[in-house]
Write a protein that holds these residues in place. Structure first.
Motif, PDB file in Angstrom:
ATOM      1  N   ARG A  49      56.460  35.573  50.205  1.00  0.00           N
ATOM      2  CA  ARG A  49      57.495  35.927  49.254  1.00  0.00           C
ATOM      3  C   ARG A  49      57.927  37.384  49.400  1.00  0.00           C
ATOM      4  NH1 ARG A  49      60.310  32.080  48.520  1.00  0.00           N
ATOM      5  NH2 ARG A  49      61.486  33.563  47.291  1.00  0.00           N
ATOM      6  N   ALA A  50      56.950  38.272  49.659  1.00  0.00           N
ATOM      7  CA  ALA A  50      57.286  39.691  49.833  1.00  0.00           C
ATOM      8  C   ALA A  50      58.174  39.889  51.051  1.00  0.00           C
ATOM      9  CB  ALA A  50      56.002  40.503  49.973  1.00  0.00           C
ATOM     10  N   LEU A  51      57.879  39.185  52.139  1.00  0.00           N
ATOM     11  CA  LEU A  51      58.694  39.295  53.353  1.00  0.00           C
ATOM     12  C   LEU A  51      60.100  38.751  53.125  1.00  0.00           C
ATOM     13  CD1 LEU A  51      56.021  38.301  56.025  1.00  0.00           C
ATOM     14  CD2 LEU A  51      57.153  40.525  55.826  1.00  0.00           C
ATOM     15  N   TYR A  52      60.204  37.736  52.281  1.00  0.00           N
ATOM     16  CA  TYR A  52      61.528  37.190  51.987  1.00  0.00           C
ATOM     17  C   TYR A  52      62.376  38.164  51.170  1.00  0.00           C
ATOM     18  CZ  TYR A  52      62.377  32.586  53.909  1.00  0.00           C
ATOM     19  OH  TYR A  52      62.696  31.552  54.765  1.00  0.00           O
TER      20      TYR A  52
ATOM     21  N   THR B 163      68.578  24.688  42.913  1.00  0.00           N
ATOM     22  CA  THR B 163      68.312  25.763  41.960  1.00  0.00           C
ATOM     23  C   THR B 163      67.000  25.509  41.218  1.00  0.00           C
ATOM     24  OG1 THR B 163      70.702  26.023  41.647  1.00  0.00           O
ATOM     25  CG2 THR B 163      69.259  27.077  40.035  1.00  0.00           C
ATOM     26  N   PHE B 164      66.781  24.254  40.836  1.00  0.00           N
ATOM     27  CA  PHE B 164      65.530  23.871  40.172  1.00  0.00           C
ATOM     28  C   PHE B 164      64.330  24.217  41.049  1.00  0.00           C
ATOM     29  CE2 PHE B 164      62.203  20.593  39.905  1.00  0.00           C
ATOM     30  CZ  PHE B 164      61.788  20.755  38.585  1.00  0.00           C
ATOM     31  N   SER B 165      64.424  23.947  42.351  1.00  0.00           N
ATOM     32  CA  SER B 165      63.313  24.225  43.269  1.00  0.00           C
ATOM     33  C   SER B 165      63.048  25.725  43.400  1.00  0.00           C
ATOM     34  CB  SER B 165      63.598  23.622  44.647  1.00  0.00           C
ATOM     35  OG  SER B 165      64.574  24.385  45.360  1.00  0.00           O
ATOM     36  N   ILE B 166      64.116  26.514  43.384  1.00  0.00           N
ATOM     37  CA  ILE B 166      63.968  27.975  43.480  1.00  0.00           C
ATOM     38  C   ILE B 166      63.247  28.521  42.252  1.00  0.00           C
ATOM     39  CG2 ILE B 166      65.195  30.172  43.537  1.00  0.00           C
ATOM     40  CD1 ILE B 166      65.245  28.729  46.193  1.00  0.00           C
ATOM     41  N   TYR B 167      63.683  28.073  41.070  1.00  0.00           N
ATOM     42  CA  TYR B 167      63.045  28.529  39.837  1.00  0.00           C
ATOM     43  C   TYR B 167      61.590  28.058  39.759  1.00  0.00           C
ATOM     44  CZ  TYR B 167      67.740  29.661  38.078  1.00  0.00           C
ATOM     45  OH  TYR B 167      68.998  30.190  37.899  1.00  0.00           O
ATOM     46  N   LEU B 168      61.372  26.793  40.124  1.00  0.00           N
ATOM     47  CA  LEU B 168      60.028  26.229  40.007  1.00  0.00           C
ATOM     48  C   LEU B 168      59.052  26.888  40.971  1.00  0.00           C
ATOM     49  CD1 LEU B 168      58.250  24.144  38.603  1.00  0.00           C
ATOM     50  CD2 LEU B 168      58.894  22.489  40.375  1.00  0.00           C
TER      51      LEU B 168
ATOM     52  N   PHE C 184      75.243  39.167  52.633  1.00  0.00           N
ATOM     53  CA  PHE C 184      74.775  38.011  51.867  1.00  0.00           C
ATOM     54  C   PHE C 184      74.017  38.480  50.626  1.00  0.00           C
ATOM     55  CE2 PHE C 184      71.386  35.022  50.789  1.00  0.00           C
ATOM     56  CZ  PHE C 184      72.090  33.851  50.618  1.00  0.00           C
ATOM     57  N   PHE C 185      74.343  37.858  49.475  1.00  0.00           N
ATOM     58  CA  PHE C 185      73.652  38.225  48.239  1.00  0.00           C
ATOM     59  C   PHE C 185      73.553  36.995  47.349  1.00  0.00           C
ATOM     60  CE2 PHE C 185      73.512  39.839  43.854  1.00  0.00           C
ATOM     61  CZ  PHE C 185      72.428  40.706  43.950  1.00  0.00           C
ATOM     62  N   ASP C 186      72.319  36.528  47.103  1.00  0.00           N
ATOM     63  CA  ASP C 186      72.079  35.355  46.252  1.00  0.00           C
ATOM     64  C   ASP C 186      71.204  35.798  45.083  1.00  0.00           C
ATOM     65  OD1 ASP C 186      71.289  32.984  45.042  1.00  0.00           O
ATOM     66  OD2 ASP C 186      71.242  31.876  46.930  1.00  0.00           O
ATOM     67  N   LEU C 187      71.838  36.042  43.946  1.00  0.00           N
ATOM     68  CA  LEU C 187      71.134  36.595  42.794  1.00  0.00           C
ATOM     69  C   LEU C 187      70.028  35.664  42.300  1.00  0.00           C
ATOM     70  CD1 LEU C 187      70.964  38.916  40.782  1.00  0.00           C
ATOM     71  CD2 LEU C 187      72.618  37.693  39.349  1.00  0.00           C
ATOM     72  N   ILE C 188      70.274  34.360  42.313  1.00  0.00           N
ATOM     73  CA  ILE C 188      69.277  33.397  41.832  1.00  0.00           C
ATOM     74  C   ILE C 188      68.013  33.463  42.681  1.00  0.00           C
ATOM     75  CG2 ILE C 188      68.749  30.932  41.641  1.00  0.00           C
ATOM     76  CD1 ILE C 188      71.621  30.472  40.747  1.00  0.00           C
ATOM     77  N   ALA C 189      68.176  33.414  43.996  1.00  0.00           N
ATOM     78  CA  ALA C 189      67.021  33.445  44.894  1.00  0.00           C
ATOM     79  C   ALA C 189      66.281  34.776  44.810  1.00  0.00           C
ATOM     80  CB  ALA C 189      67.478  33.172  46.331  1.00  0.00           C
TER      81      ALA C 189
END
Length: 245
Positions: A159-162, A121-126, A175-180
């Motif tokens: 990032r746009a493609l993701y 989670t830290f890596s996603i936010y950072l 699939f739904f990952d709110l944090i990502a």
């Protein structure tokens, strides 16, 4: 794997390779934020610790190893091999203002309160804010090399493609990952201003080239028209009579 994730990964890889080649071929890291690269190295290190605990696929493993290796290679080139060319006077963003809040948020908002999950989670936010030192450096210098703008463009494209990848996975896999997703949206927004400048700069350059070519064409036509209107050496100018001896 869908096409958006694949092209996103390839765009990410292209950005990293562009940056490494730029540094290696020019033997200089001028215009590149070492602090952003340190943050990206930290992102990949904390995200891919699962290399030691789980195996998803050969592709997944190879890409993780490449990302980590390239990140630390970039940091080495900036702070060791080509340290003399590093512009530390302009790379002054206080990264602790990013790392500390992100670390705190990763403890508060995560999927599971376990070491690996908190680090992921830290890596996603950072990652969503890791580019800020680079953008801040460009804003201070007021310029960026073409190759650096290409690097930023491919990072933003990744990032746009993701974002499209997550939409695809939600529609077809549930699939739904709110944090990502939230972190990805924040990161993409940070690139929006740069995207606008990048595209308008290229469009302006293309427009200038087209105008120059059209002007050259008009000038050539004008010259040819003037030459055609001039009397030839065999013609007698009007108002003169040819006298034969």
């Amino acid at each position: 794997m869908n096409i958006f994730r694949l092209t996103g990964d390839l765009s990410h890889l292209a950005a990293i390779i562009i940056l490494l080649l730029k540094i290696w071929k020019s033997r200089s890291c001028a215009g590149i934020s070492g602090k952003s690269q340190v943050l990206f190295a930290l992102v990949f290190t904390t995200r891919y610790l699962d290399l030691f605990t789980s195996f998803i696929s050969f592709y997944n493993t190879i890409m993780k190893v490449i990302y980590i290796g390239c990140a630390y290679a970039t940091v080495y080139l900036i702070y060791m091999k080509f340290k003399a060319t590093y512009d530390g006077n302009h790379d002054t963003f206080r990264i602790e203002f990013l790392v500390v809040p992100v670390a705190g948020l990763s403890f508060l908002v995560n999927h599971d309160f376990s070491p690996l999950e908190i680090l992921w989670t830290f890596s996603i936010y950072l990652e969503s804010v890791a580019i800020l030192p680079q953008l801040f450096m460009i804003s201070k210098t007021g310029e960026a090399e073409t190759i650096t703008t290409h690097y930023l463009f491919f990072l933003g494209l990744y990032r746009a493609l993701y974002l499209f990848n997550w939409i695809w996975r939600f529609c077809f896999e549930g699939f739904f990952d709110l944090i990502a997703i939230v972190a990805g949206v924040v990161q993409t927004v940070l690139y929006c201003d740069f995207f606008y400048l990048y595209v308008t700069k290229d469009v302006s350059a293309i427009f200038a080239v087209v105008c120059a070519l059209l002007l050259m064409g008009v000038q050539k036509i004008s010259v040819k028209t003037n030459e055609a209107n001039l009397p030839s050496s065999n013609e007698t100018p009007t108002g003169f009579v040819t006298v034969y001896s």
